[in-house]
Write a protein that holds these residues in place. Structure first.
Motif, PDB file in Angstrom:
ATOM      1  N   UNK A 107     -17.613  -4.542  -4.520  1.00 52.04           N
ATOM      2  CA  UNK A 107     -16.964  -3.037  -3.805  1.00 52.04           C
ATOM      3  C   UNK A 107     -15.738  -3.472  -2.986  1.00 52.04           C
ATOM      4  N   UNK A 108     -15.371  -4.365  -4.037  1.00 54.71           N
ATOM      5  CA  UNK A 108     -13.900  -4.522  -3.772  1.00 54.71           C
ATOM      6  C   UNK A 108     -13.110  -4.223  -4.712  1.00 54.71           C
ATOM      7  N   UNK A 109     -13.098  -3.671  -5.237  1.00 50.69           N
ATOM      8  CA  UNK A 109     -11.923  -3.105  -6.408  1.00 50.69           C
ATOM      9  C   UNK A 109     -10.616  -1.834  -6.004  1.00 50.69           C
ATOM     10  N   UNK A 110     -10.312  -1.483  -7.017  1.00 51.41           N
ATOM     11  CA  UNK A 110      -8.925  -0.757  -6.430  1.00 51.41           C
ATOM     12  C   UNK A 110      -9.065   0.517  -7.018  1.00 51.41           C
ATOM     13  N   UNK A 111     -10.398   0.754  -7.718  1.00 50.45           N
ATOM     14  CA  UNK A 111      -9.324   2.310  -8.254  1.00 50.45           C
ATOM     15  C   UNK A 111     -10.600   3.135  -7.488  1.00 50.45           C
ATOM     16  N   UNK A 112     -11.522   2.804  -7.687  1.00 54.51           N
ATOM     17  CA  UNK A 112     -12.128   4.034  -6.855  1.00 54.51           C
ATOM     18  C   UNK A 112     -12.203   3.811  -5.290  1.00 54.51           C
ATOM     19  N   UNK A 113     -11.729   3.338  -5.057  1.00 50.40           N
ATOM     20  CA  UNK A 113     -11.180   3.442  -3.150  1.00 50.40           C
ATOM     21  C   UNK A 113     -10.067   4.476  -3.394  1.00 50.40           C
ATOM     22  N   UNK A 114      -9.153   4.549  -4.528  1.00 46.44           N
ATOM     23  CA  UNK A 114      -7.626   4.764  -3.961  1.00 46.44           C
ATOM     24  C   UNK A 114      -8.098   6.457  -4.833  1.00 46.44           C
ATOM     25  N   UNK A 115      -9.081   6.475  -5.486  1.00 44.57           N
ATOM     26  CA  UNK A 115      -9.783   7.554  -6.041  1.00 44.57           C
ATOM     27  C   UNK A 115     -10.218   8.672  -4.850  1.00 44.57           C
ATOM     28  N   UNK A 116     -10.717   8.214  -4.002  1.00 42.71           N
ATOM     29  CA  UNK A 116     -11.790   8.339  -3.164  1.00 42.71           C
ATOM     30  C   UNK A 116     -10.851   8.693  -1.896  1.00 42.71           C
ATOM     31  N   UNK A 117      -9.839   8.316  -1.670  1.00 43.22           N
ATOM     32  CA  UNK A 117      -8.432   8.696  -0.370  1.00 43.22           C
ATOM     33  C   UNK A 117      -8.100   9.238  -1.029  1.00 43.22           C
ATOM     34  N   UNK A 118      -7.730   9.761  -2.451  1.00 44.23           N
ATOM     35  CA  UNK A 118      -7.239  11.169  -3.295  1.00 44.23           C
ATOM     36  C   UNK A 118      -7.815  12.538  -3.496  1.00 44.23           C
ATOM     37  N   UNK A 119      -9.575  12.379  -2.805  1.00 42.11           N
ATOM     38  CA  UNK A 119     -10.155  13.770  -3.025  1.00 42.11           C
ATOM     39  C   UNK A 119     -10.107  13.596  -1.091  1.00 42.11           C
ATOM     40  N   UNK A 120      -9.905  13.389  -0.140  1.00 46.63           N
ATOM     41  CA  UNK A 120      -9.957  13.590   1.212  1.00 46.63           C
ATOM     42  C   UNK A 120      -8.112  13.985   1.148  1.00 46.63           C
ATOM     43  N   UNK A 121      -7.563  13.484   0.960  1.00 42.83           N
ATOM     44  CA  UNK A 121      -5.961  13.808   1.348  1.00 42.83           C
ATOM     45  C   UNK A 121      -6.540  15.425   0.180  1.00 42.83           C
ATOM     46  N   UNK A 122      -6.758  15.733  -0.908  1.00 42.86           N
ATOM     47  CA  UNK A 122      -6.895  16.682  -0.718  1.00 42.86           C
ATOM     48  C   UNK A 122      -7.505  18.103  -0.460  1.00 42.86           C
ATOM     49  N   UNK A 123      -8.587  17.137  -0.158  1.00 43.92           N
ATOM     50  CA  UNK A 123      -9.262  18.071   0.758  1.00 43.92           C
ATOM     51  C   UNK A 123      -8.605  18.643   2.396  1.00 43.92           C
ATOM     52  N   UNK A 124      -7.738  17.660   2.720  1.00 43.59           N
ATOM     53  CA  UNK A 124      -6.494  18.007   4.744  1.00 43.59           C
ATOM     54  C   UNK A 124      -5.046  18.511   3.507  1.00 43.59           C
ATOM     55  N   UNK A 125      -5.850  19.346   2.541  1.00 45.79           N
ATOM     56  CA  UNK A 125      -3.978  19.361   1.882  1.00 45.79           C
ATOM     57  C   UNK A 125      -2.370  17.916   2.379  1.00 45.79           C
ATOM     58  N   UNK A 126      -3.352  16.899   2.501  1.00 45.28           N
ATOM     59  CA  UNK A 126      -2.260  16.139   2.241  1.00 45.28           C
ATOM     60  C   UNK A 126      -1.494  15.487   0.664  1.00 45.28           C
ATOM     61  N   UNK A 127      -0.599  15.684   0.995  1.00 48.33           N
ATOM     62  CA  UNK A 127       0.787  15.354  -0.541  1.00 48.33           C
ATOM     63  C   UNK A 127       1.405  14.420   0.086  1.00 48.33           C
ATOM     64  N   UNK A 128       0.758  13.032  -1.081  1.00 55.08           N
ATOM     65  CA  UNK A 128       0.535  11.988  -1.159  1.00 55.08           C
ATOM     66  C   UNK A 128       1.379  11.298  -1.927  1.00 55.08           C
ATOM     67  N   UNK A 129       2.311  10.832  -2.745  1.00 56.46           N
ATOM     68  CA  UNK A 129       3.179  10.735  -3.862  1.00 56.46           C
ATOM     69  C   UNK A 129       2.942   9.439  -4.424  1.00 56.46           C
ATOM     70  N   UNK A 130       2.289   9.028  -3.705  1.00 55.86           N
ATOM     71  CA  UNK A 130       2.021   7.070  -3.852  1.00 55.86           C
ATOM     72  C   UNK A 130       0.573   7.046  -4.464  1.00 55.86           C
ATOM     73  N   UNK A 131      -0.681   8.410  -3.954  1.00 60.23           N
ATOM     74  CA  UNK A 131      -1.336   8.452  -4.981  1.00 60.23           C
ATOM     75  C   UNK A 131      -1.645   9.538  -6.162  1.00 60.23           C
ATOM     76  N   UNK A 132      -0.663  10.993  -5.783  1.00 65.02           N
ATOM     77  CA  UNK A 132      -0.483  10.899  -7.119  1.00 65.02           C
ATOM     78  C   UNK A 132      -0.074  10.726  -8.440  1.00 65.02           C
ATOM     79  N   UNK A 133       1.107   8.893  -8.181  1.00 65.69           N
ATOM     80  CA  UNK A 133       1.342   8.127  -9.088  1.00 65.69           C
ATOM     81  C   UNK A 133       0.335   7.914  -9.732  1.00 65.69           C
ATOM     82  N   UNK A 134      -0.484   7.183  -8.787  1.00 64.55           N
ATOM     83  CA  UNK A 134      -1.527   6.068  -9.130  1.00 64.55           C
ATOM     84  C   UNK A 134      -2.432   7.068 -10.228  1.00 64.55           C
ATOM     85  N   UNK A 135      -2.911   8.307  -9.696  1.00 64.52           N
ATOM     86  CA  UNK A 135      -3.670   8.559 -10.620  1.00 64.52           C
ATOM     87  C   UNK A 135      -3.573   9.367 -11.849  1.00 64.52           C
ATOM     88  N   UNK A 136      -2.030   9.110 -11.799  1.00 64.71           N
ATOM     89  CA  UNK A 136      -1.433   9.729 -12.719  1.00 64.71           C
ATOM     90  C   UNK A 136      -1.102   8.663 -14.594  1.00 64.71           C
TER      91      UNK A 136
END
Length: 773
Positions: free
Chosen positions: A649-678
């Motif tokens: 449970x201490x991986x990297x990518x699923x945590x960042x993926x879920x943070x990105x989903x939350x950011x999209x729900x909240x309408x928050x833009x994150x250049x860091x998450x956008x770059x990571x997931x691309x």
């Protein structure tokens, strides 16, 4: 039409003399047996639900508590400390007519039930706390500390006896949400070897800004979700990674599994199909009854069985914006494809599962059917191979009523899909690319002879070899692997074949023949089918596949080097990739998180600073073998540590993926998450599990080594690599890429992998074992 008349249990005819009634005793008998079988299955499920619901408690455990409680009362010892008498005083008035003795016994039963349930809940909570400990995984291989031995003893004590498949589900811990700081630190560490100083500084500044400004708010919502959701990742992973994808699932998402590498149980296609289908249905029956033992790590730690629930009677339904999964509690028929025709085959007769010989008869009838496909029927399944939105639109427009709807329902509601393929595939020692062609056939076929939406499509070839193509959204590869091992072992070692290659037994020739599905394909529907076929055909033709056996050594020799076989191969892949492309790339290795409830997968980023340092040393002629070996050991240890972190449970990518989903729900833009997931995964890898069910000894039966399975390339300019360590002296690799990329060549990469394995083994001074191809 004789079968149709026999199927009618009740008929009446109006005549001048009155109404004449006619009953078919045989049909009524079949109806009775079918209802009896259905109720037996319902009662078995109810019984298992109760057993699972009270596990690790048992009804005999309740009886023991009750007898102890009542027995103590006769010796004038009140183990309830007055609770029984309090319960007796508060019994409902309807119990006042009972004698004092009877009311006392009733109160003792209520008290005993409370004690019993409390004990069950206490055991479950204790087991959940014990299973939250993962220190055992980080101990040196082959060594176990005293504290871990005590922990193992406690887990065994709390695990009860004879667990059913889903008995441990409520005792499994939830997947924890890692701290943002830990995830950011591990992410930066993972990309350091891939970026120059300037690009790394830019990424580090984006990461720090995200960690302190954006992430705290997103993390709070994610932690809140983890409190009420069974698993904070799995539902979003299924929806956004799989069901919302609009590209074709053929090649891009679906994967395949192969038959035995060497063994050929029979060369008769309908016989092999009969045994295989019967074996699969035996597995389904055991699954329904929860008779499969839970998969256990170390034979002690249970893994989540949730994904097995949708293995059968499941179909992915296309939607315009997102697909959905249709899952039925039961299905009594099979959908079969042969030479462009679709059939419905009943799997039961008179309430009994058809025998392998009866199934062989039914499949032979399909093979003997000389009728041609109906207009538009030949390539109909290409709709499931093309893009999802056009398929959803075509389904709504042309398959929502009439014969088309009835036939489509028959396929989508089938237990699974079977293709009786016209081609012959498998390992041919005289044909170098035989496994390549076998892999491509299972991955995409002709783009219209597999129903890619079904949970899995079984493919049986003309020469008796078989394989399967599996849809990915409902479960991951180890789940299909569990079924596959059971099917192969049951087919080969338990059912077997006659000396002439047929299934054992005598066929029931009175069985109604398979039902041919009927379609009304108009011009517009035919054009939609052709459009999907064009997209799928272009995608399939672009797949460059190389499947090869590495026979110089295997797991046995690698373990003598005191190295994890998986780490050995992963580092060899890094060396091979650098030799192939002259650079390093972001590498995806799938690991599982089934130690947690409803866990699926996590990513191990196998390209590390330690592995790149080793690769550079191998490319440096001035580095001695001893220096290279030391760097290899450091890289292997690092990889093992990362794999363990991902599993716990201490991986990297699923945590960042879920943070990105939350950011999209909240309408928050994150250049860091956008770059990571691309960022593209130009090297995507996975190990196929082996011997999850120990139904036979692979060392005693080496001819029954599995070929494993594979998947398509994830990136247009990258490689997909699957491998299976089948026994002590065999590793089979499945390599995919795209012809359209000038940077990739699957056969060239395969040669680089072969040489990398030999070069690393040479560092340990382990001579490769000579073995004929």
């Amino acid at each position: 039409m004789a079968e149709a008349h026999q199927a009618v249990a009740f008929q009446f005819t109006v005549t001048p003399e009155g109404v004449a009634f006619q009953l078919s005793r045989e049909a009524l008998k079949h109806l009775y047996l079918s209802l009896l079988s259905s109720w037996k299955k319902r009662l078995a499920r109810l019984k298992n639900s109760i057993r699972t619901g009270v596990f690790p408690g048992t009804p005999s455990g309740w009886l023991a508590v009750f007898v102890t409680t009542v027995g103590s009362m006769y010796f004038r010892v009140d183990v309830s400390m007055g609770m029984i008498f309090r319960v007796r005083r508060h019994l409902p008035s309807s119990c006042s007519s009972l004698s004092l003795h009877s009311r006392t016994l009733l109160s003792a039963a209520v008290f005993s039930t409370g004690v019993w349930i409390s004990g069950i809940l206490l055991c479950r909570q204790t087991l959940k706390m014990l299973l939250s400990y993962h220190g055992w995984m980080f101990e040196p291989h082959g060594k176990m500390s005293r504290s871990t031995k005590i922990w193992v003893a406690l887990v065994k004590l709390m695990s009860g006896r004879h667990p059913l498949l889903y008995s441990f589900q409520t005792s499994l811990p939830k997947l924890p949400v890692p701290p943002v700081s830990d995830t950011i630190q591990r992410y930066l560490e993972s990309v350091r070897p891939l970026l120059d100083d300037e690009r790394y500084d830019q990424m580090e500044s984006l990461a720090v800004e995200f960690q302190y400004q954006t992430a705290p708010r997103l993390q709070k919502y994610l932690v809140l979700k983890s409190w009420w959701a069974t698993n904070y990742v799995s539902d979003w992973w299924e929806e956004y990674i799989y069901l919302r994808g609009r590209d074709p699932i053929m090649v891009n998402s679906n994967y395949y599994v192969m038959d035995f590498l060497y063994a050929i149980p029979t060369t008769l296609q309908p016989a092999r199909a009969g045994n295989a289908v019967h074996s699969i249905l035996l597995y389904r029956r055991r699954l329904d009854r929860e008779e499969h033992a839970p998969v256990m790590a170390l034979g002690v730690v249970p893994m989540c069985s949730y994904q097995m629930e949708r293995m059968f009677n499941t179909t992915r339904i296309p939607g315009k914006e997102a697909d959905s999964l249709l899952h039925l509690s039961d299905s009594k028929h099979l959908a079969v494809y042969h030479k462009g025709r679709f059939y419905k085959v009943w799997l039961y007769h008179a309430g009994q599962l058809l025998s392998p010989r009866d199934l062989e008869l039914q499949f032979q009838r399909i093979l003997d059917d000389p009728s041609p496909p109906q207009p538009g029927e030949l390539k109909l399944a290409a709709l499931t191979a093309g893009e999802r939105r056009p398929w959803a639109e075509a389904r709504a427009a042309y398959f929502s009523q009439g014969r088309n709807k009835a036939s489509l329902d028959c396929i989508e509601r089938a237990a699974f899909f079977l293709t009786l393929d016209e081609e012959a595939h498998g390992l041919d020692q005289g044909q170098e690319d035989s496994l390549d062609l076998y892999a491509k056939s299972l991955l995409h076929g002709h783009c219209y002879d597999r129903w890619f939406d079904k949970s899995f499509s079984l493919v049986v070839y003309r020469n008796g070899k078989l394989g399967a193509n599996a849809e990915h959204s409902w479960a991951d590869a180890p789940i299909i692997g569990h079924l596959w091992e059971f099917m192969l072992a049951t087919d080969h070692f338990h059912l077997g074949y006659c000396s002439d290659g047929h299934c054992h037994g005598v066929p029931n020739t009175a069985l109604p023949p398979p039902q041919r599905l009927a379609w009304d394909i108009n011009e517009e529907c035919w054009q939609a089918i052709e459009a999907s076929y064009g997209v799928a055909k272009a995608l399939a033709d672009d797949v460059d596949f190389c499947c090869f056996r590495f026979t110089e050594f295997g797991k046995g020799r690698i373990k003598k080097c005191r190295t994890s076989p998986d780490s050995f191969i992963q580092i060899a892949l890094q060396l091979a990739h650098f030799r192939d492309k002259g650079c390093f790339c972001l590498t995806y290795e799938a690991s599982m998180t089934r130690l947690f409830r409803e866990g699926r997968t996590e990513t191990v980023r196998s390209c590390t600073s330690e592995s790149t340092a080793f690769v550079r040393s191998m490319m440096n002629p001035n580095c001695s073998p001893s220096e290279c070996l030391q760097l290899f050991k450091v890289a292997a240890e690092k990889h093992q540590h990362m794999y363990r972190l991902a599993m716990t449970g201490s991986g990297i990518d699923r945590h960042l993926f879920c943070l990105y989903v939350v950011s999209r729900y909240l309408g928050v833009d994150s250049p860091f998450l956008a770059k990571v997931l691309s960022e593209p995964w130009r090297l995507s890898t996975s190990q196929t599990p082996q011997q999850q069910i120990k139904m036979f000894d692979l060392e005693v039966n080496p001819e029954c080594a599995s070929s494993g399975g594979g998947f398509g390339p994830v990136a247009d300019d990258g490689y997909g690599v699957s491998y299976i360590i089948a026994g002590e002296n065999l590793i089979t690799f499945h390599i995919s890429s795209k012809f359209s990329s000038p940077e990739t060549d699957s056969r060239r990469f395969g040669k680089n992998i072969h040489q990398a394995l030999l070069d690393i083994a040479a560092l340990f001074c382990v001579p490769p074992r000579k073995m004929a191809n």
